[in-house]
Structures are given as structure tokens and as C-alpha cells.
Design a protein around this motif. Sequence first.
Motif, PDB file in Angstrom:
ATOM      1  N   ALA A   1       0.855   3.805  -3.491  1.00  0.00           N
ATOM      2  CA  ALA A   1       0.396   4.634  -3.306  1.00  0.00           C
ATOM      3  C   ALA A   1       1.500   5.839  -3.611  1.00  0.00           C
ATOM      4  CB  ALA A   1      -0.010   5.102  -1.700  1.00  0.00           C
TER       5      ALA A   1
ATOM      6  N   ILE B   1      -0.295   4.661  -7.906  1.00  0.00           N
ATOM      7  CA  ILE B   1      -0.981   3.554  -8.455  1.00  0.00           C
ATOM      8  C   ILE B   1      -2.055   3.097  -7.387  1.00  0.00           C
ATOM      9  CG2 ILE B   1      -0.762   1.109  -9.557  1.00  0.00           C
ATOM     10  CD1 ILE B   1       1.867   1.793 -10.536  1.00  0.00           C
ATOM     11  N   GLY B   2      -3.217   2.859  -7.694  1.00  0.00           N
ATOM     12  CA  GLY B   2      -4.445   2.472  -6.812  1.00  0.00           C
ATOM     13  C   GLY B   2      -4.227   0.922  -6.425  1.00  0.00           C
ATOM     14  N   MET B   3      -4.589   0.560  -5.312  1.00  0.00           N
ATOM     15  CA  MET B   3      -4.675  -0.668  -4.836  1.00  0.00           C
ATOM     16  C   MET B   3      -5.869  -1.299  -5.208  1.00  0.00           C
ATOM     17  SD  MET B   3      -1.547  -1.863  -3.544  1.00  0.00           S
ATOM     18  CE  MET B   3      -1.757  -3.181  -2.378  1.00  0.00           C
ATOM     19  N   GLU B   4      -6.125  -1.614  -6.689  1.00  0.00           N
ATOM     20  CA  GLU B   4      -7.574  -1.841  -6.903  1.00  0.00           C
ATOM     21  C   GLU B   4      -7.870  -3.482  -6.242  1.00  0.00           C
ATOM     22  OE1 GLU B   4      -5.225  -1.162  -8.832  1.00  0.00           O
ATOM     23  OE2 GLU B   4      -4.803  -2.651 -10.100  1.00  0.00           O
TER      24      GLU B   4
ATOM     25  N   LYS C   1      -8.849  -4.207  -3.511  1.00  0.00           N
ATOM     26  CA  LYS C   1      -8.331  -4.328  -2.036  1.00  0.00           C
ATOM     27  C   LYS C   1      -9.678  -3.947  -1.199  1.00  0.00           C
ATOM     28  CE  LYS C   1      -4.378  -6.054  -3.093  1.00  0.00           C
ATOM     29  NZ  LYS C   1      -5.085  -6.501  -4.376  1.00  0.00           N
TER      30      LYS C   1
ATOM     31  N   GLU D   1       0.632  -1.207   0.006  1.00  0.00           N
ATOM     32  CA  GLU D   1      -0.037   0.010  -0.004  1.00  0.00           C
ATOM     33  C   GLU D   1       0.881   1.305  -0.036  1.00  0.00           C
ATOM     34  OE1 GLU D   1      -2.603  -0.639   3.548  1.00  0.00           O
ATOM     35  OE2 GLU D   1      -3.875  -1.765   2.045  1.00  0.00           O
TER      36      GLU D   1
END
Length: 283
Positions: free
Chosen positions: A274, A278-281, A283, A270
Motif C-alpha cells: 500500500a 501497488i494493489g494487493m490484487e 486478495k 498489505e
Amino acid sequence: MLKGLTLAGLGAVESEEKFIELAGTGGFQAVDVDARGLIERLGTDRALKKLEQHGVVIGAIGLPVEWRVGEDEFLAGLTGLTEAAAAARSLGCTRCCTYILPSTDAKPAHFMALATRRLRICAQILGSYGIRLALEFVGPHHLRTAWKYPFIWTMEETLDWIDAIGESNVGLLLDAYHWHTNGLSADDIERLQPQQIVHVHINDAPDLPVEAVLDNERLYPGEGVIDLEGFLRSLQRIGYDGIVSQEVLTPAMPEDTPEQLILRSKAGFERVFAAAGIGMEGK
């Protein structure tokens, strides 16, 4: 990019089945496991159900053929490779990985000739099952002189070797640790085409001169000095959409429980994703 795990750095996980459960609980999307072993224990249908139940896919299998030794031993392993490839494909896995040590006791020219032919054969077998072969260059300086003769340890050399092997399903396993110990930059990644990268490993390094960084003293993502922000952002810029799988090699088994180490790994992912924007899609 899918966020994945190897068993390296997760402590005493009791089984690969438990590993799958832990990965899913931690919000990871891929695991590097032995697909053939999983099927032998569970059967194909139960193995698929296990993966689906926990929301993960198999990121990659290891190459089960010993291509660095005698010819008889190499040839004896090809049946197992066919079985491993069939198992991986039946579970939806399309990647197989092996590493290249940066020095060797064999005469390098002869070893290169043998290894090129052998890896070509492996790639052809894997390719018949729709599986790509990833070659990992290994960067730490101490391993460059661990054996008698220098061999391959740079990304450029590995790309040249991939061209010599000459099979379209062969590409790089790009490991952040080896990228760091080679002194590479984000620009070096951005000169690649996404299809040249088959698989990615992520980890971190202690604050030491790069020449002093040891292969088995890795840190969890975001806990060291590697420019993981630049590493990940460059992968995104070139359009790499495969798996980024944590691999943390340590001198001794971590004392924390696998559950604690999963949480530590998730926090590291994370943090660095971050930072790279880049998103933690998922999650």
C-alpha cells in the motif's frame, strides 16, 4: 507481482502440504517448496490439485546440487538436479534459486573458475526444462569476513558473473535485505532490465548501522527500516511481474503459531504494498 512465501519466518509448519494450505488461507499466491518432494508424497496429479485448490503456484525451488565443494560430490548431484527440474516443470514452476556466500576458504580465483563451470552446467540442465536459475548475492558485513578470502557480495559483481556464466536463463535473486546491507538505492534497481531478475525476496531489518546488521536477525516486511516502498515501486517501474516472496531468517524458531505468523506476514505485505501504491490484487 505475485505475493509469495518461503517457510523462513513461519514457525513450526508441520509439512509443505500444510504450508500450501496456510498460504492460500492467508491470501498469498505463491510458495517456495520442494516440487520433487511434493510429487514423491502426493503424485503429480494430486500435487497439482493441492496447489490449485488453495490458489497458489510454486514460486521457486532450491538448487539441489552442491556446487561449492568437491568435483565428485558436484557431479553426483546432477542426476538429482535433472529429477528436480522435471518435477518443478510438471508443477508449473520455472525458477530455481541458489545463494553466493560473500567469503570463502577456497582460493578465490580457482573457486570462481570451478563455480562458473558448475553453475553453467546447472543452468543448461535447468534450461532444458524451461527453468531459470537465480543467483542471490549476500550482503551482511559479518559474512564478508566469516571465511578466509572475500568473494562476491554486490549486485554489480553478481551481474558480471552472470555474464561470465553466459547462459540466457541465469539472472538475479534480488533480496531486500542484501540490497539494504549493500547500501543500494531504488535507482540501482531502476538501472536493471526486468528480465535480469528471476526471483525476489522481501523482509525487513532492525534500526542498526548497516555494518552491524546480521543475516539471521530479519524482521517481517514493514516492521523495520528498509525502504521497501522504494524497493517495490522500483520493481514495478521497470516492469518486473514475477514473484515477491517473504524470507525472514531469525536466530530461533518463532514462538507464535504458523497461523499467527501468516496473519502477521499478510499484514506486512498489505502495509508495504500500500505504501508503494501497488494493489494487493487477488486478495
